[in-house]
Design a protein around this motif. Structure first.
Motif, short mmCIF file in Angstrom:
data_model
loop_
_atom_site.label_atom_id
_atom_site.label_comp_id
_atom_site.label_asym_id
_atom_site.label_seq_id
_atom_site.Cartn_x
_atom_site.Cartn_y
_atom_site.Cartn_z
N ASP A 34 -1.26 42.02 21.75
CA ASP A 34 -2.39 42.63 22.46
C ASP A 34 -3.61 41.72 22.39
O ASP A 34 -4.38 41.79 21.45
CB ASP A 34 -2.71 44.00 21.86
CG ASP A 34 -3.76 44.76 22.65
OD1 ASP A 34 -4.29 44.21 23.65
OD2 ASP A 34 -4.06 45.89 22.27
N SER A 36 -6.33 41.86 23.86
CA SER A 36 -7.63 42.56 23.93
C SER A 36 -8.20 42.80 22.53
O SER A 36 -9.40 42.94 22.37
CB SER A 36 -7.50 43.88 24.69
OG SER A 36 -6.71 44.79 23.94
N LYS A 37 -7.34 42.84 21.53
CA LYS A 37 -7.81 43.01 20.15
C LYS A 37 -8.13 41.67 19.49
O LYS A 37 -8.66 41.63 18.40
CB LYS A 37 -6.74 43.73 19.32
CG LYS A 37 -6.53 45.16 19.76
CD LYS A 37 -5.46 45.80 18.91
CE LYS A 37 -5.23 47.23 19.39
NZ LYS A 37 -4.11 47.84 18.70
N PHE A 38 -7.79 40.61 20.16
CA PHE A 38 -7.96 39.26 19.63
C PHE A 38 -9.25 38.69 20.22
O PHE A 38 -9.23 37.94 21.18
CB PHE A 38 -6.75 38.42 20.04
CG PHE A 38 -6.55 37.19 19.21
CD1 PHE A 38 -6.04 37.29 17.93
CD2 PHE A 38 -6.87 35.95 19.69
CE1 PHE A 38 -5.83 36.17 17.16
CE2 PHE A 38 -6.67 34.82 18.93
CZ PHE A 38 -6.15 34.92 17.66
N LYS A 39 -10.38 39.10 19.65
CA LYS A 39 -11.67 38.78 20.25
C LYS A 39 -12.56 37.98 19.30
O LYS A 39 -12.31 37.89 18.12
CB LYS A 39 -12.38 40.06 20.64
CG LYS A 39 -11.63 40.85 21.69
CD LYS A 39 -12.57 41.76 22.42
CE LYS A 39 -11.81 42.52 23.47
NZ LYS A 39 -11.94 42.02 24.77
N ARG A 49 -13.53 34.08 15.54
CA ARG A 49 -12.47 35.05 15.84
C ARG A 49 -12.56 36.20 14.85
O ARG A 49 -12.88 36.01 13.67
CB ARG A 49 -11.08 34.41 15.75
CG ARG A 49 -10.73 33.54 16.91
CD ARG A 49 -10.36 34.37 18.10
NE ARG A 49 -9.91 33.51 19.18
CZ ARG A 49 -9.51 33.96 20.34
NH1 ARG A 49 -9.49 35.24 20.59
NH2 ARG A 49 -9.11 33.13 21.26
N ASP A 50 -12.26 37.39 15.32
CA ASP A 50 -12.24 38.58 14.47
C ASP A 50 -11.24 38.37 13.34
O ASP A 50 -10.05 38.15 13.60
CB ASP A 50 -11.86 39.78 15.34
CG ASP A 50 -11.85 41.09 14.58
OD1 ASP A 50 -11.99 41.08 13.34
OD2 ASP A 50 -11.71 42.14 15.22
N ASP A 52 -9.84 40.40 11.46
CA ASP A 52 -8.79 41.42 11.44
C ASP A 52 -7.62 41.04 12.34
O ASP A 52 -6.55 41.64 12.27
CB ASP A 52 -9.35 42.78 11.86
CG ASP A 52 -10.32 43.34 10.83
OD1 ASP A 52 -10.18 42.99 9.63
OD2 ASP A 52 -11.20 44.12 11.22
N ASN A 53 -7.84 40.08 13.21
CA ASN A 53 -6.80 39.59 14.11
C ASN A 53 -6.80 38.06 14.07
O ASN A 53 -7.24 37.41 15.01
CB ASN A 53 -7.04 40.09 15.54
CG ASN A 53 -6.84 41.57 15.66
OD1 ASN A 53 -5.72 42.05 15.55
ND2 ASN A 53 -7.92 42.32 15.83
#
Length: 185
Positions: A34, A36-39, A49-50, A52-53
């Motif tokens: 996904d 979209s969660k990789f922001k 980069r986040d 958490d991802n």
């Protein structure tokens, strides 16, 4: 080196590029389900980069960033990753990847036995590309904001399979009589 051999080797270059695409660029779509969660997030004065991802181990970060940048700008289909898209990526990895390895070897060695497999490959690639291009132009949810640019980017995957069919279909010996024959020939 004659013009015919240059023509043959142009396909080797095409197969090498596709092999890289299959196992580096397309592999990103299996490692990041996904995007979209990789922001990016703001962290002090830096944009990172986040955490958490995090980036996957493979492919390299530059490939991940390229795929996401291109997908968001040109091919939303690539970012949305519907089952149809993922099926095409799976075909790349499981069928086309091994074919590319065999084709590179066969075209360098001028093995006529690659003919039938190449015809199957070319038809499958053209089918895949027609489906992908139709999404870019006609799918209300996933069509490209720049369908002509997406088509332009995909032109080699139309041109080379068509050229392969034009070359391979009329003859059983695409590399000529001097091409190496299989034991069956």
């Amino acid at each position: 080196m004659g013009l015919r051999r240059i023509f043959e080797l142009s396909f080797v270059v095409y197969f090498v590029i596709n092999l890289i695409t299959a196992y580096i660029i397309n592999f990103e779509q299996f490692t990041i389900r996904d995007p979209s969660k990789f922001k990016f997030i703001e962290q002090g004065s830096k944009t990172v980069r986040d955490p958490d991802n995090p980036y996957p181990i493979w492919p390299p970060k530059v490939i991940v960033d390229y795929v996401h940048g291109y997908g968001y700008k040109i091919e939303p289909f690539l970012i949305a990753r519907p089952p149809l898209w993922m099926a095409t990526i799976l075909i790349e990895a499981l069928l086309f990847g091994p074919y590319y390895i065999y084709a590179i070897y066969s075209f360098i060695k001028r093995l006529n036995r690659i003919r039938d497999l190449t015809v199957v490959y070319a038809v499958m690639m053209l089918t895949k590309m027609v489906i992908i291009t139709s999404v870019h132009y006609f799918d209300e949810n996933l069509k490209s904001p720049h369908p002509h640019l997406a088509l332009l980017n995909h032109l080699p995957w139309f041109i080379f399979p068509i050229a392969l069919l034009v070359w391979m279909l009329p003859t059983q010996s695409p590399f000529g009589r001097k091409g190496k024959k299989s034991k069956k020939e």
